[in-house]
Design a protein around this motif. Structure first.
Motif, PDB file in Angstrom:
ATOM      1  N   UNK A  61       0.895  -1.241  -0.033  1.00 44.78           N
ATOM      2  CA  UNK A  61       0.031  -0.139  -0.042  1.00 44.78           C
ATOM      3  C   UNK A  61       0.943   1.279   0.026  1.00 44.78           C
ATOM      4  N   UNK A  62       2.349   0.976   0.544  1.00 44.47           N
ATOM      5  CA  UNK A  62       2.983   2.298   0.315  1.00 44.47           C
ATOM      6  C   UNK A  62       4.452   1.973  -0.484  1.00 44.47           C
ATOM      7  N   UNK A  75      13.521  -1.977   7.218  1.00 48.73           N
ATOM      8  CA  UNK A  75      13.780  -0.867   6.497  1.00 48.73           C
ATOM      9  C   UNK A  75      12.518  -0.502   5.738  1.00 48.73           C
ATOM     10  N   UNK A  76      11.623  -1.438   5.519  1.00 47.15           N
ATOM     11  CA  UNK A  76      10.108  -0.878   4.921  1.00 47.15           C
ATOM     12  C   UNK A  76       9.488  -0.232   5.951  1.00 47.15           C
ATOM     13  N   UNK A  77       9.435  -0.273   7.242  1.00 47.20           N
ATOM     14  CA  UNK A  77       8.987   0.443   8.321  1.00 47.20           C
ATOM     15  C   UNK A  77       9.384   1.635   8.363  1.00 47.20           C
ATOM     16  N   UNK A  78      10.703   1.765   8.170  1.00 44.84           N
ATOM     17  CA  UNK A  78      11.354   2.955   8.292  1.00 44.84           C
ATOM     18  C   UNK A  78      10.998   3.929   6.922  1.00 44.84           C
ATOM     19  N   UNK A  79      10.925   3.342   5.957  1.00 41.54           N
ATOM     20  CA  UNK A  79      10.235   4.235   4.840  1.00 41.54           C
ATOM     21  C   UNK A  79       9.029   4.617   5.034  1.00 41.54           C
ATOM     22  N   UNK A  80       8.177   3.951   5.480  1.00 40.75           N
ATOM     23  CA  UNK A  80       6.861   4.220   5.735  1.00 40.75           C
ATOM     24  C   UNK A  80       6.504   5.527   6.671  1.00 40.75           C
ATOM     25  N   UNK A  81       7.286   5.343   7.671  1.00 40.48           N
ATOM     26  CA  UNK A  81       7.292   6.280   8.901  1.00 40.48           C
ATOM     27  C   UNK A  81       7.747   7.709   8.356  1.00 40.48           C
ATOM     28  N   UNK A 140      21.779  -5.170   6.727  1.00 33.85           N
ATOM     29  CA  UNK A 140      22.511  -4.230   7.136  1.00 33.85           C
ATOM     30  C   UNK A 140      21.793  -3.267   7.895  1.00 33.85           C
ATOM     31  N   UNK A 141      22.023  -2.785   8.970  1.00 33.21           N
ATOM     32  CA  UNK A 141      21.217  -1.858   9.792  1.00 33.21           C
ATOM     33  C   UNK A 141      21.224  -0.345   9.219  1.00 33.21           C
ATOM     34  N   UNK A 142      22.384  -0.056   8.477  1.00 32.28           N
ATOM     35  CA  UNK A 142      22.463   1.193   8.018  1.00 32.28           C
ATOM     36  C   UNK A 142      21.522   1.366   6.548  1.00 32.28           C
ATOM     37  N   UNK A 143      21.012   0.371   6.071  1.00 31.41           N
ATOM     38  CA  UNK A 143      20.349   0.388   5.023  1.00 31.41           C
ATOM     39  C   UNK A 143      19.077   1.442   5.010  1.00 31.41           C
ATOM     40  N   UNK A 144      18.334   1.588   6.089  1.00 26.27           N
ATOM     41  CA  UNK A 144      17.124   2.397   6.337  1.00 26.27           C
ATOM     42  C   UNK A 144      17.450   3.619   5.805  1.00 26.27           C
ATOM     43  N   UNK A 145      18.442   4.349   6.520  1.00 24.81           N
ATOM     44  CA  UNK A 145      18.671   5.881   6.216  1.00 24.81           C
ATOM     45  C   UNK A 145      19.138   5.824   4.531  1.00 24.81           C
ATOM     46  N   UNK A 146      19.951   4.879   4.326  1.00 26.03           N
ATOM     47  CA  UNK A 146      20.359   4.965   2.934  1.00 26.03           C
ATOM     48  C   UNK A 146      19.014   4.877   1.787  1.00 26.03           C
ATOM     49  N   UNK A 147      18.214   4.044   2.231  1.00 28.76           N
ATOM     50  CA  UNK A 147      16.862   4.033   1.359  1.00 28.76           C
ATOM     51  C   UNK A 147      16.066   5.480   1.351  1.00 28.76           C
ATOM     52  N   UNK A 148      15.972   5.727   2.561  1.00 29.99           N
ATOM     53  CA  UNK A 148      15.247   7.136   2.467  1.00 29.99           C
ATOM     54  C   UNK A 148      15.804   8.299   1.782  1.00 29.99           C
ATOM     55  N   UNK A 149      17.188   8.391   1.887  1.00 34.68           N
ATOM     56  CA  UNK A 149      18.065   9.335   1.400  1.00 34.68           C
ATOM     57  C   UNK A 149      18.016   8.922  -0.144  1.00 34.68           C
ATOM     58  N   UNK A 188      15.908  13.919   8.882  1.00 32.64           N
ATOM     59  CA  UNK A 188      15.045  13.095   9.295  1.00 32.64           C
ATOM     60  C   UNK A 188      15.572  12.220  10.107  1.00 32.64           C
ATOM     61  N   UNK A 189      14.948  11.768  11.317  1.00 35.63           N
ATOM     62  CA  UNK A 189      15.423  10.975  12.053  1.00 35.63           C
ATOM     63  C   UNK A 189      14.637  10.305  13.031  1.00 35.63           C
ATOM     64  N   UNK A 190      14.849   9.031  13.505  1.00 37.20           N
ATOM     65  CA  UNK A 190      14.056   8.191  14.147  1.00 37.20           C
ATOM     66  C   UNK A 190      14.474   6.812  14.232  1.00 37.20           C
ATOM     67  N   UNK A 191      13.583   5.778  14.445  1.00 37.20           N
ATOM     68  CA  UNK A 191      14.245   4.276  14.193  1.00 37.20           C
ATOM     69  C   UNK A 191      13.265   3.327  14.002  1.00 37.20           C
ATOM     70  N   UNK A 192      13.728   2.200  13.552  1.00 33.96           N
ATOM     71  CA  UNK A 192      12.860   1.049  13.154  1.00 33.96           C
ATOM     72  C   UNK A 192      13.305  -0.233  13.732  1.00 33.96           C
ATOM     73  N   UNK A 193      12.349  -1.368  13.961  1.00 32.72           N
ATOM     74  CA  UNK A 193      12.843  -2.677  14.034  1.00 32.72           C
ATOM     75  C   UNK A 193      11.755  -3.511  13.839  1.00 32.72           C
ATOM     76  N   UNK A 194      12.076  -4.635  13.620  1.00 35.38           N
ATOM     77  CA  UNK A 194      11.289  -5.899  12.983  1.00 35.38           C
ATOM     78  C   UNK A 194      11.780  -7.246  13.535  1.00 35.38           C
ATOM     79  N   UNK A 195      11.947  -7.292  14.701  1.00 38.63           N
ATOM     80  CA  UNK A 195      12.611  -8.549  15.439  1.00 38.63           C
ATOM     81  C   UNK A 195      11.548  -9.549  15.896  1.00 38.63           C
ATOM     82  N   UNK A 196      10.259  -9.542  15.701  1.00 41.69           N
ATOM     83  CA  UNK A 196       9.218 -10.530  15.867  1.00 41.69           C
ATOM     84  C   UNK A 196       9.423 -11.677  14.839  1.00 41.69           C
ATOM     85  N   UNK A 197      10.454 -12.513  15.037  1.00 39.04           N
ATOM     86  CA  UNK A 197      10.830 -13.577  14.371  1.00 39.04           C
ATOM     87  C   UNK A 197      11.138 -14.742  15.185  1.00 39.04           C
TER      88      UNK A 197
END
Length: 416
Positions: A61-62, A75-81, A140-149, A188-197
Motif C-alpha cells: 500500500x506504500x 527498512x520497509x517500516x522506516x520508509x513508511x514512517x 545491514x542496519x544502515x540501509x534504512x537511512x540509505x533508502x530514505x536518502x 530526518x531521524x527516528x528508528x525502526x525494528x522488526x524482530x518478531x521472528x
C-alpha cells in the motif's frame, strides 16, 4: 559558537496500536494494548506465544512490490514512517537544499528476518551457497537511512546509530547536534525494528527477558506492577523531522515542539541487567538537564524506559527520585510500552513522539495493566496508572536504555 535552536516539524509513526501518527496517539490516550498471539509463525514450541505485531499493515500500500522485495521489514517500516513525517512537515522537496538535509536513523538489530531466512535456506540446501543477491543490503542496519536518502535525494549526513534499545534516542541526539552545530538545516531521524521472528523471540526467551503470560497477552506488558514478568516484544517505526528554528520559521512550518537537549551515559555494569542503584540512569538524566540548561523542577512529564522487567523498572524509578527529589511526585511519569510493547531500537523514537503529542494535546497517556502494588516503588510517584491524565505539559523527558548499559535521554519543550 552559539548553538542553533532545533524544532520538530514533522512526525510519522507505524506502531502496534496505530499505523499513522494520529492512530498511534488515539491508541495511546485510549489505553489500547497492541499485544496479541503471534501470526507470523507457529509458536507451539515457544515459551512466549504473543507479541505486539503491526495490525492491518500491507507494505505494498506504500511501497512498490518490486522495491519492497529488496528491503527487510525494518527498512520497509522506516520508509513508511519517514514518508509520513516528511509529508506532515510540508517540507518543499523541490526547493530545499538537499545537501543540508541529513538522515540519521536508529536500529538495534536491523534485518534479522532476512538473516534468519537466508541461513535457514542454506541449511536446508545441499551446501551450495545460493544466497539472494540482496541478502547483505537487506540485512545491514544502515540501509534504512540509505533508502530514505536515495528516495528523496537527501545528501547530508547519512548513517545508523546502533546502541541496542537506545538506538533511536541516540540517533535523535546526533541529529539534534548536527543542526545545533550548523551542519544541517533539516534531519530526518527516528528508528525502526522488526524482530518478531523465530530468532528474535527464541533469543529473548533464552535470556528469560520476555513475559510468558500467554493466557492474557493484552495484559502482559505491565510496567511498575508487582506481578510483571518481562517485556513484550514489539515492532514498527517512528520518524521525526528536526529543523533549524529560523529555517522552519522562514517557511511557515508548523512547529510541534523545541528539542532542547539530550544526554548519554553508560552503566558500565552488566551485559543485560541495569545497575541496581540506577547510577547510569541518574547520570544520563543529569547530563540531559545540563545539556538543555534546565533544572529538575522544570520537568512536567517523563516517559520512562519502563519495559516491565522486575529489575529495570525499580532501578529507573529510584533514579528519578534521586534526580528530581521532592519534585518527582509532581511529575506525570508513564510507560507507553505497556501499550506498544518494546520496539527495541525504535522505542526511543515512538516514545519521543508520545511526549511531543502529550505537550501538544495537554494529556499524558496512561501506564495500563497495573493492578498490584510493588512495595519497592515509591507510592507517592504519579505513574499515570490505567487512565490518561490531563496535564499542561511544558517540558517533557523521554528515557531509553539498552543492553550493554547504553543510556539515552531527550528533552522537549513547548515552543516559546
Amino acid at each position: 559558537m552559539e548553538l542553533k535552536r532545533v524544532v520538530v516539524t514533522g512526525l510519522g509513526a507505524l506502531t502496534p496500536i496505530g499505523n499513522t501518527k494520529d492512530e498511534y496517539w488515539d491508541g495511546l490516550i485510549s489505553g489500547k494494548s497492541g499485544a496479541a498471539p503471534i501470526t507470523y509463525y507457529d509458536t507451539e514450541k515457544f515459551k512466549t506465544k504473543f507479541a505486539c505485531e503491526l495490525k492491518n499493515f500491507t507494505v505494498t500500500d506504500f511501497i512498490d512490490r518490486k522495491e519492497s522485495r529488496k528491503m527487510d521489514k525494518f527498512a520497509q517500516y522506516a520508509m513508511v514512517a519517514a514518508d509520513e513525517a516528511i509529508l506532515d512537515s510540508k517540507l518543499d522537496l523541490e526547493t530545499v537544499n538537499k545537501l543540508r538535509v541529513g538522515v540519521i536513523w536508529g536500529a538495534g538489530i536491523g534485518g534479522l528476518e532476512t538473516f534468519q531466512q537466508e541461513v535457514l535456506n542454506f541449511a536446508d540446501g545441499d551446501g551450495t551457497p545460493r544466497f539472494n543477491p540482496f541478502f547483505i543490503p537487506k540485512m545491514i542496519a544502515d540501509i534504512a537511512p540509505g533508502n530514505i536518502s536515495i528516495k528523496h535525494g537527501f545528501m547530508g549526513p547519512n548513517y545508523t546509530t546502533v546502541s541496542a534499545c537506545a538506538s533511536s534516542a541516540n540517533a535523535m541526539f546526533d541529529a539534534l547536534n548536527s543542526i545545533r552545530l550548523g551542519h544541517c538545516d533539516v534531519v530526518v531521524t527516528g528508528g525502526s525494528e522488526a524482530a518478531v521472528t523465530i530468532a528474535g523471540m527464541g533469543g529473548f526467551n533464552a535470556m528469560h527477558a520476555l513475559s510468558t503470560r500467554n493466557e492474557s497477552p493484552e495484559t502482559a506488558s505491565r510496567p511498575f506492577d508487582g506481578t510483571r514478568d518481562g517485556f513484550v516484544l514489539g515492532e514498527g517505526a517512528g520518524a521525526l523531522i528536526l529543523e533549524e528554528y529560523e529555517h522552519a520559521k522562514a517557511r511557515g512550518a508548523k512547529i510541534y515542539a523545541e528539542f532542547i537537549g539530550g544526554g548519554l551515559s553508560s552503566d558500565a555494569y552488566h551485559m543485560t541487567a541495569p545497575h541496581p542503584d540506577g547510577i547510569g540512569v541518574i547520570a544520563v538524566m543529569k547530563n540531559c538537564l545540563e545539556n538543555a540548561g534546565l533544572k529538575p523542577e522544570d520537568v512536567d512529564h517523563i516517559n520512562t524506559h519502563g519495559t516491565s522487567t522486575p529489575l529495570g523498572d525499580v532501578a529507573e524509578l529510584k533514579a528519578i527520585s534521586e534526580i528530581f527529589g521532592s519534585h518527582a511526585k509532581n511529575i506525570n511519569i508513564n510507560s507507553t510500552k505497556s501499550m506498544t510493547g518494546h520496539l527495541l531500537g525504535a522505542a526511543g523514537a515512538i516514545e519521543a513522539i508520545s511526549v511531543i503529542l502529550a505537550m501538544e494535546n495537554g494529556i499524558v497517556p496512561p501506564t495500563i495493566n497495573h493492578s498490584t502494588v510493588d512495595e519497592n516503588i515509591d507510592p507517592e510517584l504519579n505513574l499515570t496508572l490505567n487512565k490518561a491524565q490531563k496535564r499542561d505539559v511544558k517540558v517533557a523527558m523521554s528515557n531509553t536504555f539498552g543492553f550493554g548499559g547504553h543510556n539515552a535521554c531527550v528533552l522537549f519543550k513547548k515552543i516559546d
